[in-house]
Design a protein around this motif. Sequence first.
Motif, PDB file in Angstrom:
ATOM      1  N   VAL A  62       0.811  -1.196  -0.082  1.00 24.84           N
ATOM      2  CA  VAL A  62       0.078   0.101   0.026  1.00 24.84           C
ATOM      3  C   VAL A  62       0.817   1.166   0.105  1.00 24.84           C
ATOM      4  O   VAL A  62       0.486   2.206  -0.582  1.00 24.84           O
ATOM      5  N   ALA A 121       2.124   1.828  -3.521  1.00 22.40           N
ATOM      6  CA  ALA A 121       1.042   2.259  -4.300  1.00 22.40           C
ATOM      7  C   ALA A 121       1.027   3.719  -4.251  1.00 22.40           C
ATOM      8  O   ALA A 121       0.697   4.434  -5.186  1.00 22.40           O
ATOM      9  N   SER A 122       0.914   4.120  -2.781  1.00 22.02           N
ATOM     10  CA  SER A 122       0.575   5.629  -2.468  1.00 22.02           C
ATOM     11  C   SER A 122       1.657   6.471  -3.077  1.00 22.02           C
ATOM     12  O   SER A 122       1.380   7.345  -3.801  1.00 22.02           O
ATOM     13  N   PRO A 128       4.009 -11.759  -6.722  1.00 20.31           N
ATOM     14  CA  PRO A 128       2.576 -11.200  -6.469  1.00 20.31           C
ATOM     15  C   PRO A 128       1.540 -12.526  -6.400  1.00 20.31           C
ATOM     16  O   PRO A 128       0.519 -12.431  -5.805  1.00 20.31           O
ATOM     17  N   ALA A 135      -0.975 -13.166  -3.476  1.00 18.80           N
ATOM     18  CA  ALA A 135      -2.324 -12.909  -3.536  1.00 18.80           C
ATOM     19  C   ALA A 135      -2.837 -14.347  -2.978  1.00 18.80           C
ATOM     20  O   ALA A 135      -3.950 -14.285  -2.360  1.00 18.80           O
ATOM     21  N   LEU A 146      -5.843 -14.422   0.287  1.00 16.28           N
ATOM     22  CA  LEU A 146      -6.976 -14.722   0.072  1.00 16.28           C
ATOM     23  C   LEU A 146      -7.194 -15.920   0.878  1.00 16.28           C
ATOM     24  O   LEU A 146      -8.540 -16.053   1.375  1.00 16.28           O
ATOM     25  N   LYS A 205      -8.110 -14.599   4.558  1.00 17.46           N
ATOM     26  CA  LYS A 205      -8.434 -13.446   4.305  1.00 17.46           C
ATOM     27  C   LYS A 205      -9.314 -13.128   5.552  1.00 17.46           C
ATOM     28  O   LYS A 205      -9.039 -11.630   5.877  1.00 17.46           O
ATOM     29  N   LEU A 220      -7.869  -9.304   7.197  1.00 22.05           N
ATOM     30  CA  LEU A 220      -8.757  -8.296   7.273  1.00 22.05           C
ATOM     31  C   LEU A 220      -9.001  -7.760   8.750  1.00 22.05           C
ATOM     32  O   LEU A 220      -9.089  -6.477   8.828  1.00 22.05           O
ATOM     33  N   ILE A 268      -5.859  -5.546   9.244  1.00 23.17           N
ATOM     34  CA  ILE A 268      -5.916  -4.338   8.679  1.00 23.17           C
ATOM     35  C   ILE A 268      -6.751  -3.374   9.440  1.00 23.17           C
ATOM     36  O   ILE A 268      -6.583  -2.168   9.821  1.00 23.17           O
ATOM     37  N   GLN A 283      -5.850   0.011  11.106  1.00 21.65           N
ATOM     38  CA  GLN A 283      -6.820   1.264  10.707  1.00 21.65           C
ATOM     39  C   GLN A 283      -6.864   1.895  11.851  1.00 21.65           C
ATOM     40  O   GLN A 283      -6.865   3.199  11.719  1.00 21.65           O
ATOM     41  N   LYS A 328      -5.715   4.116  -0.651  1.00 18.73           N
ATOM     42  CA  LYS A 328      -5.020   2.978  -1.496  1.00 18.73           C
ATOM     43  C   LYS A 328      -5.061   1.750  -0.455  1.00 18.73           C
ATOM     44  O   LYS A 328      -5.273   0.414  -0.958  1.00 18.73           O
ATOM     45  N   LEU A 329      -5.157   1.888   0.949  1.00 20.83           N
ATOM     46  CA  LEU A 329      -5.463   0.850   1.818  1.00 20.83           C
ATOM     47  C   LEU A 329      -7.064   0.241   1.706  1.00 20.83           C
ATOM     48  O   LEU A 329      -7.042  -0.839   1.641  1.00 20.83           O
ATOM     49  N   PHE A 339      -7.329  -1.834  -1.584  1.00 16.48           N
ATOM     50  CA  PHE A 339      -6.613  -3.042  -1.225  1.00 16.48           C
ATOM     51  C   PHE A 339      -7.778  -4.041  -0.402  1.00 16.48           C
ATOM     52  O   PHE A 339      -8.078  -5.077  -0.716  1.00 16.48           O
ATOM     53  N   THR A 340      -8.162  -3.075   0.736  1.00 17.35           N
ATOM     54  CA  THR A 340      -9.212  -4.009   1.565  1.00 17.35           C
ATOM     55  C   THR A 340     -10.420  -4.348   0.897  1.00 17.35           C
ATOM     56  O   THR A 340     -10.865  -5.467   1.134  1.00 17.35           O
ATOM     57  N   LEU A 345      -9.947  -7.185  -1.324  1.00 16.88           N
ATOM     58  CA  LEU A 345      -9.724  -8.761  -0.513  1.00 16.88           C
ATOM     59  C   LEU A 345     -11.200  -9.105  -0.037  1.00 16.88           C
ATOM     60  O   LEU A 345     -11.270 -10.211  -0.031  1.00 16.88           O
ATOM     61  N   LYS A 346     -11.675  -8.065   0.589  1.00 10.80           N
ATOM     62  CA  LYS A 346     -13.080  -8.407   0.971  1.00 10.80           C
ATOM     63  C   LYS A 346     -14.080  -9.055   0.155  1.00 10.80           C
ATOM     64  O   LYS A 346     -14.553 -10.148   0.409  1.00 10.80           O
ATOM     65  N   HIS A 347     -14.057  -8.719  -1.087  1.00  8.27           N
ATOM     66  CA  HIS A 347     -14.833  -9.231  -2.010  1.00  8.27           C
ATOM     67  C   HIS A 347     -14.225 -10.264  -2.960  1.00  8.27           C
ATOM     68  O   HIS A 347     -14.697 -10.707  -4.108  1.00  8.27           O
ATOM     69  N   GLU A 348     -13.056 -10.569  -2.650  1.00  7.59           N
ATOM     70  CA  GLU A 348     -12.070 -11.775  -3.191  1.00  7.59           C
ATOM     71  C   GLU A 348     -11.880 -11.462  -4.951  1.00  7.59           C
ATOM     72  O   GLU A 348     -12.050 -12.217  -5.716  1.00  7.59           O
ATOM     73  N   VAL A 378      -9.944 -11.761  -7.174  1.00 11.13           N
ATOM     74  CA  VAL A 378      -8.506 -11.985  -7.315  1.00 11.13           C
ATOM     75  C   VAL A 378      -7.932 -11.227  -8.561  1.00 11.13           C
ATOM     76  O   VAL A 378      -6.621 -10.903  -8.395  1.00 11.13           O
ATOM     77  N   ILE A 432      -6.425  -7.816  -7.256  1.00 13.49           N
ATOM     78  CA  ILE A 432      -5.452  -8.190  -6.194  1.00 13.49           C
ATOM     79  C   ILE A 432      -4.119  -8.319  -6.691  1.00 13.49           C
ATOM     80  O   ILE A 432      -3.257  -7.905  -6.676  1.00 13.49           O
ATOM     81  N   LEU A 433      -4.316  -9.312  -7.769  1.00 14.39           N
ATOM     82  CA  LEU A 433      -3.027  -9.486  -8.772  1.00 14.39           C
ATOM     83  C   LEU A 433      -2.468  -8.396  -9.382  1.00 14.39           C
ATOM     84  O   LEU A 433      -1.446  -8.088  -9.344  1.00 14.39           O
ATOM     85  N   TYR A 464      -2.909  -5.356  -8.592  1.00 19.42           N
ATOM     86  CA  TYR A 464      -2.374  -4.280  -7.515  1.00 19.42           C
ATOM     87  C   TYR A 464      -0.821  -4.690  -7.112  1.00 19.42           C
ATOM     88  O   TYR A 464      -0.108  -3.788  -7.117  1.00 19.42           O
TER      89      TYR A 464
END
Lengths: 293, 293
Positions: free
Chosen positions: A201, A204-205, A235, A239, A243, A246, A250, A253, A257, B259-260, B263-264, B267-270, B272, B275-276, B278
């Motif tokens: 992250v 990326a930022s 990667p 990933a 996953l 997960k 989460l 995170i 946060q 950006k966090l 990412f979150t 991941l939450k919604h999978e 894939v 994420i790859l 990113y």
Amino acid sequence: MTKTKYMFNKVAICGMGVMGASLGYDLLNKNIAKEVYGFIRKPETGEKIISLKLATDAGNDPSKAFSDADMIVLAVPTGVVSEQLKLLLPFVKKHTIITDLCSVKQKVVTESEKILKGKADFVGSHPMTGTEKFGFSNFIKELYKNATCIVTPTKNTSLSASEKTIKMWQILGSNVYKMTPGEHDIGASLISHLPHVVSNVLMASIWSEKEKIPGLFNMSAGSFRDMTRIVESSPELWADIFLNNKKEVLNSIKVFQKKLDLFTQNLKHENVSDILNYLNNTNKSKKYINAKI
Amino acid sequence: MTKTKYMFNKVAICGMGVMGASLGYDLLNKNIAKEVYGFIRKPETGEKIISLKLATDAGNDPSKAFSDADMIVLAVPTGVVSEQLKLLLPFVKKHTIITDLCSVKQKVVTESEKILKGKADFVGSHPMTGTEKFGFSNFIKELYKNATCIVTPTKNTSLSASEKTIKMWQILGSNVYKMTPGEHDIGASLISHLPHVVSNVLMASIWSEKEKIPGLFNMSAGSFRDMTRIVESSPELWADIFLNNKKEVLNSIKVFQKKLDLFTQNLKHENVSDILNYLNNTNKSKKYINAKI
């Protein structure tokens, strides 16, 4: 003439990437196993694997690989574990021990025990070592020496299987700690997976803002270098880890946060003593950990 | 007999911490300055400073320190710059150049130009180097060699003062880049201050959860070590930096936050492939930067 006493007559390793290949080399070189079968997708690499002394035999024949193996090591990504277990299931004996090297344990252990249904013992392992390189030719001698290795037996695991797995890692030089699969996944999400999230992250930022400042990367120093080193990890591998862990990732995170919000509020309101407390506490925590590990 | 040609007849350094002391040593050792006056609060350390060849004279007498100095270097925390400038103001000549070593530039440069009112030239400098140790006895020879040094002249700075300051850093071995004070502060907030925020927040997060997992710190590996190294930096110094670059640090945290969140959500919604993507993008960005710096 002295006869070598091997811990295992034969070990089968599924997957000869850096982790599997380095393991094969050490098992043979340290006389822990008499034979190592490298179970590989592409049998054409077998000869090279044997000539590098990473295995005594290699190929994609499940019967040859698993029929008489005392120990089977799954050195494959988390997502492939179930498929591999189904493939080897017809060949396992009651005394066969199966372990893995995955960075996530709850999902792997639960699925594995379900597939094996007591036909053989599954003992989860997570040796916390590796390299960003890949492929058997990048194998590392003594990769497991001085590494932390988490072993996660459950109530379904026989004591002898658990003890033998632990002993294998110890002979390879690892520092072994026992945890439940669930404890492992919470711990790993905090101390390994969260740092990987944060590093990515952060990268990326900074990258997203680069047009703002010509020459931004000329300003990079040790802090930037260290905080983004692990961004170079695979990667695909990460990933897969995020996953498969997960829920705990989460959760970690969420903790991050909250702590970020606290810091931000303190800075926004210029709460000087709170900022100093925050930094003094992290400083002390880090020094405490340094002295312990 | 050859006569040495010095760049400066006399340099006064305010503050003989690691940064000031290391500078004094190099200025004398490399014959850049004929004399160096170490302006210190505690005159009783003067003798030791002189014997270590960090200065030719040292003490707390502003008249002796500044009256005939061609260059004055403020090697003090951001919060003390104004006070130091007011102290030296009565002694500066039109040709005197004043520079600093602070990690924040907009505030320092604006305040300094206001106090000096054209009586002498102020040229902001930020040599991006240092150590977590403190005090003159921890001085480092050639500390500034191969370091990045940002110099921030403004429309009020004379060309000769700007060029002379840049030349000093270059002779000390630094790679000098010119920026406006504002550009510096945005860039530093991204590539230096944000990594420090993130490292501290990460440490605070992991520490807060330690009771959950006995033996959590036994699980620490290279990623944890690298991502928390800079937590050991001085809390006082960093509180000072964060507060003096508050606006830009808060902006950088906002970018990180976005950006966090991305990412979150992935991941939450999978998601894939997201994420790859990113992770592949951060990986490529890091490799691009590595090849450039």
